[in-house]
Every structure is written in C-alpha cells, then in structure tokens.
Motif scaffolding. Structure first.
Motif, PDB file in Angstrom:
ATOM      1  N   GLN A 121       0.843  -1.199   0.000  1.00  0.00           N
ATOM      2  CA  GLN A 121       0.000   0.000   0.000  1.00  0.00           C
ATOM      3  C   GLN A 121       0.878   1.249   0.000  1.00  0.00           C
ATOM      4  O   GLN A 121       0.858   2.032  -0.927  1.00  0.00           O
ATOM      5  N   PHE A 122       1.661   1.423   1.087  1.00  0.00           N
ATOM      6  CA  PHE A 122       2.487   2.614   1.234  1.00  0.00           C
ATOM      7  C   PHE A 122       3.811   2.493   0.490  1.00  0.00           C
ATOM      8  O   PHE A 122       4.447   3.487   0.173  1.00  0.00           O
ATOM      9  N   TYR A 123       4.244   1.280   0.258  1.00  0.00           N
ATOM     10  CA  TYR A 123       5.501   1.035  -0.454  1.00  0.00           C
ATOM     11  C   TYR A 123       5.416  -0.358  -1.063  1.00  0.00           C
ATOM     12  O   TYR A 123       4.576  -1.167  -0.660  1.00  0.00           O
ATOM     13  N   PRO A 124       6.278  -0.682  -2.043  1.00  0.00           N
ATOM     14  CA  PRO A 124       6.155  -1.967  -2.750  1.00  0.00           C
ATOM     15  C   PRO A 124       6.369  -3.166  -1.819  1.00  0.00           C
ATOM     16  O   PRO A 124       7.223  -3.141  -0.939  1.00  0.00           O
ATOM     17  N   ALA A 125       5.582  -4.205  -2.033  1.00  0.00           N
ATOM     18  CA  ALA A 125       5.714  -5.433  -1.244  1.00  0.00           C
ATOM     19  C   ALA A 125       6.787  -6.361  -1.809  1.00  0.00           C
ATOM     20  O   ALA A 125       7.298  -7.221  -1.102  1.00  0.00           O
ATOM     21  N   ASP A 126       7.119  -6.168  -3.074  1.00  0.00           N
ATOM     22  CA  ASP A 126       8.136  -6.999  -3.727  1.00  0.00           C
ATOM     23  C   ASP A 126       9.523  -6.473  -3.383  1.00  0.00           C
ATOM     24  O   ASP A 126       9.818  -5.287  -3.585  1.00  0.00           O
ATOM     25  N   GLU A 127      10.366  -7.348  -2.864  1.00  0.00           N
ATOM     26  CA  GLU A 127      11.687  -6.905  -2.387  1.00  0.00           C
ATOM     27  C   GLU A 127      12.502  -6.212  -3.471  1.00  0.00           C
ATOM     28  O   GLU A 127      13.102  -5.158  -3.245  1.00  0.00           O
ATOM     29  N   ARG A 128      12.531  -6.784  -4.677  1.00  0.00           N
ATOM     30  CA  ARG A 128      13.350  -6.198  -5.737  1.00  0.00           C
ATOM     31  C   ARG A 128      12.824  -4.839  -6.171  1.00  0.00           C
ATOM     32  O   ARG A 128      13.589  -3.904  -6.401  1.00  0.00           O
ATOM     33  N   VAL A 129      11.506  -4.751  -6.296  1.00  0.00           N
ATOM     34  CA  VAL A 129      10.890  -3.472  -6.685  1.00  0.00           C
ATOM     35  C   VAL A 129      11.163  -2.420  -5.613  1.00  0.00           C
ATOM     36  O   VAL A 129      11.494  -1.262  -5.901  1.00  0.00           O
ATOM     37  N   LEU A 130      11.046  -2.843  -4.348  1.00  0.00           N
ATOM     38  CA  LEU A 130      11.285  -1.930  -3.225  1.00  0.00           C
ATOM     39  C   LEU A 130      12.739  -1.453  -3.219  1.00  0.00           C
ATOM     40  O   LEU A 130      13.011  -0.247  -3.072  1.00  0.00           O
ATOM     41  N   ARG A 131      13.679  -2.385  -3.379  1.00  0.00           N
ATOM     42  CA  ARG A 131      15.098  -1.998  -3.390  1.00  0.00           C
ATOM     43  C   ARG A 131      15.394  -1.019  -4.529  1.00  0.00           C
ATOM     44  O   ARG A 131      16.144  -0.054  -4.355  1.00  0.00           O
ATOM     45  N   THR A 132      14.798  -1.277  -5.675  1.00  0.00           N
ATOM     46  CA  THR A 132      15.007  -0.395  -6.829  1.00  0.00           C
ATOM     47  C   THR A 132      14.459   0.997  -6.552  1.00  0.00           C
ATOM     48  O   THR A 132      15.132   2.006  -6.802  1.00  0.00           O
ATOM     49  N   GLN A 133      13.239   1.061  -5.999  1.00  0.00           N
ATOM     50  CA  GLN A 133      12.632   2.365  -5.722  1.00  0.00           C
ATOM     51  C   GLN A 133      13.436   3.136  -4.682  1.00  0.00           C
ATOM     52  O   GLN A 133      13.690   4.329  -4.834  1.00  0.00           O
ATOM     53  N   LEU A 134      13.860   2.441  -3.617  1.00  0.00           N
ATOM     54  CA  LEU A 134      14.670   3.092  -2.588  1.00  0.00           C
ATOM     55  C   LEU A 134      15.982   3.608  -3.174  1.00  0.00           C
ATOM     56  O   LEU A 134      16.398   4.735  -2.896  1.00  0.00           O
ATOM     57  N   GLY A 135      16.617   2.777  -3.989  1.00  0.00           N
ATOM     58  CA  GLY A 135      17.880   3.179  -4.616  1.00  0.00           C
ATOM     59  C   GLY A 135      17.714   4.417  -5.476  1.00  0.00           C
ATOM     60  O   GLY A 135      18.533   5.351  -5.422  1.00  0.00           O
ATOM     61  N   GLU A 136      16.631   4.464  -6.248  1.00  0.00           N
ATOM     62  CA  GLU A 136      16.385   5.622  -7.120  1.00  0.00           C
ATOM     63  C   GLU A 136      16.126   6.881  -6.297  1.00  0.00           C
ATOM     64  O   GLU A 136      16.650   7.955  -6.610  1.00  0.00           O
ATOM     65  N   MET A 137      15.328   6.751  -5.222  1.00  0.00           N
ATOM     66  CA  MET A 137      15.009   7.926  -4.400  1.00  0.00           C
ATOM     67  C   MET A 137      16.251   8.445  -3.682  1.00  0.00           C
ATOM     68  O   MET A 137      16.478   9.657  -3.610  1.00  0.00           O
ATOM     69  N   LEU A 138      17.057   7.526  -3.155  1.00  0.00           N
ATOM     70  CA  LEU A 138      18.257   7.941  -2.417  1.00  0.00           C
ATOM     71  C   LEU A 138      19.297   8.553  -3.350  1.00  0.00           C
ATOM     72  O   LEU A 138      19.974   9.522  -2.991  1.00  0.00           O
ATOM     73  N   THR A 139      19.404   8.021  -4.562  1.00  0.00           N
ATOM     74  CA  THR A 139      20.361   8.556  -5.534  1.00  0.00           C
ATOM     75  C   THR A 139      19.952   9.949  -5.990  1.00  0.00           C
ATOM     76  O   THR A 139      20.791  10.833  -6.198  1.00  0.00           O
ATOM     77  N   ALA A 140      18.649  10.162  -6.137  1.00  0.00           N
ATOM     78  CA  ALA A 140      18.143  11.449  -6.635  1.00  0.00           C
ATOM     79  C   ALA A 140      18.118  12.528  -5.558  1.00  0.00           C
ATOM     80  O   ALA A 140      17.976  13.710  -5.871  1.00  0.00           O
ATOM     81  N   ALA A 141      18.255  12.134  -4.299  1.00  0.00           N
ATOM     82  CA  ALA A 141      18.075  13.077  -3.190  1.00  0.00           C
ATOM     83  C   ALA A 141      19.218  14.090  -3.127  1.00  0.00           C
ATOM     84  O   ALA A 141      20.380  13.714  -3.054  1.00  0.00           O
ATOM     85  N   VAL A 142      18.864  15.355  -3.158  1.00  0.00           N
ATOM     86  CA  VAL A 142      19.848  16.431  -3.007  1.00  0.00           C
ATOM     87  C   VAL A 142      19.378  17.327  -1.861  1.00  0.00           C
ATOM     88  O   VAL A 142      18.487  18.151  -2.035  1.00  0.00           O
ATOM     89  N   PRO A 143      19.943  17.164  -0.663  1.00  0.00           N
ATOM     90  CA  PRO A 143      19.489  17.976   0.472  1.00  0.00           C
ATOM     91  C   PRO A 143      19.743  19.463   0.256  1.00  0.00           C
ATOM     92  O   PRO A 143      20.714  19.850  -0.391  1.00  0.00           O
TER      93      PRO A 143
END
Length: 274
Positions: free
Chosen positions: A14-36
């Motif tokens: 619901q709030f985030y992907p239940a599939d481990e690979r999809v979740l890891r990919t999404q987290l990786g993309e968000m963390l890479t794109a993050a510019v504080p």
C-alpha cells in the motif's frame, strides 16, 4: 525467534512496494536522486514524513541519503511517531521483539525496551502498532542506509512535551544512537495555503520553538519533545527538504505537507581555528 514475536509488515503493497526487488530499486532511485538543501554533519536526530513513498518518499530520502555516511556508526535507532489508528495514553511499545519488512527483520533493542517499562506512562501493547504506518514506512529506508541496527519503536499518544523529552533523554545514547521522528506537516489545505502554513511551521522548528500544534504537524507531540532536547544539547536544525503532495504525486486542492529536518551539532566557525 518465535513467529508470534515478530510484527509483520502491515502496509507493504500500500504505502511502499511489497516486492523486495521493486522496493530496493525504488529506494535506490530515491536515495540517488536526493539532493538535500543543506549539507549536514553527523545528525543526531531527523524528522521525516510518513506518507506513501509515491507522495513523501523523495522528501524522506533527502534525510536518509545524508545519513548513509553514518553507516558504520549507527547501532541503534530510536523511532517515534504519532498513533493514527488506536488511541494511546502516553507511550506504546510493541510486545513484538522484531519488525519485518520485505527487506528482512529488524530486532527491537531489548535493554531499552525493558528500561522504558519502568515509566508509568509506557504500555506494552501490540494493538496500536499492528496497522500503524508511521514507523513501518521508515524501516526500509533504515535497512537500506544502515548495515546492522536495533530498533526502539515507540508510538506517542496523549503525552506532554516534557514527558517526550524525558523519554528521549533516557534513550539519547552516544554517536551510535540515531533518533528518528516520523511526522507529516499540515493536512488537506489548498496548495498555496499549505505552503504558507508549512513554511511558518518550519520557521518554528528551525528556531527550536517547542510549541507546535497538531494542525501544524501530526507528530507535533514527539517533534516538540525532540526540539526541547535539541535546545538542551545545543543542536542546530537544518531544513533538508520541504514539499507537499501537490509537488509530488497528488492534486493541489487538498495537499499534505512533508519536510525532512536534521538536528546536528553546531559547525565550528573558521575563526575558532585561528
């Protein structure tokens, strides 16, 4: 570990992907794109939002990307957030001794879990935790940026700022302990009104004024407690990101505000080195 003592993921899918690979990919993309917005030096504490990742994940990622430098240092995460589903008088610890996500399980910090129960305003109850999203959505981020850590998950209900500050002081620890407060900002205002309201709230937080209301932030109670501790410990608040659901994935008629804020030791001025 007995299955009964693990809290299963309640909002995966619901709030985030239940599939481990999809979740890891999404987290990786968000963390890479993050510019504080501001660089931060070894944060002691962060405030991060807790909506679905499509709405607030990118904002949360600005805090977590900056924490990656502490990967080998952080051994314990103290995680506080507001109860959304079941009323809590004071504070609620889970009975469960581990929290599961699609990325694996995180063990509850048992010494802290036992010590907190000495307080009369702390209850041990799995029910408020069972379907609560505000703590759970932080776990995949934490599991991605840190290698090994224990967790002290605490839901904050009807409690005073002073009580929250006392609890945080008792859990403060040293550089091995990170404090994470899960809170969104204003809820369901039109886009520009929300921007105005949330900027005013951020000014309060950056000025370390522990007087937020629940109209300003759903996690106002734990945020105010953290601000009180930050003043005592001479920490400085740094705004890392401020957006709302109208900026990320929603319409602009009724938006929810999100911010990431880090609390760090003051940076010494160059003049002190001469």
């Amino acid at each position: 570990m007995a299955i009964a003592s693990i809290r299963p993921a309640a909002v995966a899918g619901q709030f985030y992907p239940a599939d481990e690979r999809v979740l890891r990919t999404q987290l990786g993309e968000m963390l890479t794109a993050a510019v504080p917005l501001e660089t931060m030096v070894s944060p002691k504490a962060v405030i991060v939002p807790h909506a679905g990742y499509v709405y607030s994940g990118a904002v949360a990622a600005t805090a977590y990307a900056g924490l990656a430098a502490l990967r080998d240092q952080i051994e314990r995460v103290v995680l506080l957030g507001p109860n959304h589903r079941l009323a809590v008088d004071g504070f609620a610890l889970p009975a469960a001794q581990a929290f599961a996500t699609p990325l694996g399980t995180v063990t509850v910090d048992r010494p802290s879990w036992l010590a907190l129960q000495q307080r009369g305003d702390v209850v041990v109850d799995d029910r408020p935790h069972a379907y609560e999203h505000c703590l759970e959505v932080q776990l995949p981020f934490l599991q991605t940026v840190f290698d090994h850590f224990t967790l002290l998950p605490l839901l904050v209900g009807d409690a005073s700022t002073e009580a929250v500050a006392e609890v945080l002081e008792s859990l403060w620890g040293g550089p091995e302990t990170l404090i994470v407060i899960s809170s969104d900002l204003s809820h369901y205002h039109p886009y520009h009104q929300a921007q105005w309201k949330d900027r005013a709230t951020i000014e309060h937080i950056l000025g370390l004024h522990a007087d937020l209301s629940h109209d300003q932030a759903c996690g106002a109670t734990p945020v105010n407690g953290l601000i009180q501790c930050a003043r005592r410990h001479h920490l400085q608040a740094h705004l890392l990101d401020l957006r709302n659901s109208g900026d990320t994935a929603g319409d602009r008629n009724r938006v929810v505000g999100y911010a990431s804020i880090a609390f760090c030791d003051p940076v010494p001025h160059a003049s002190q080195h001469h």
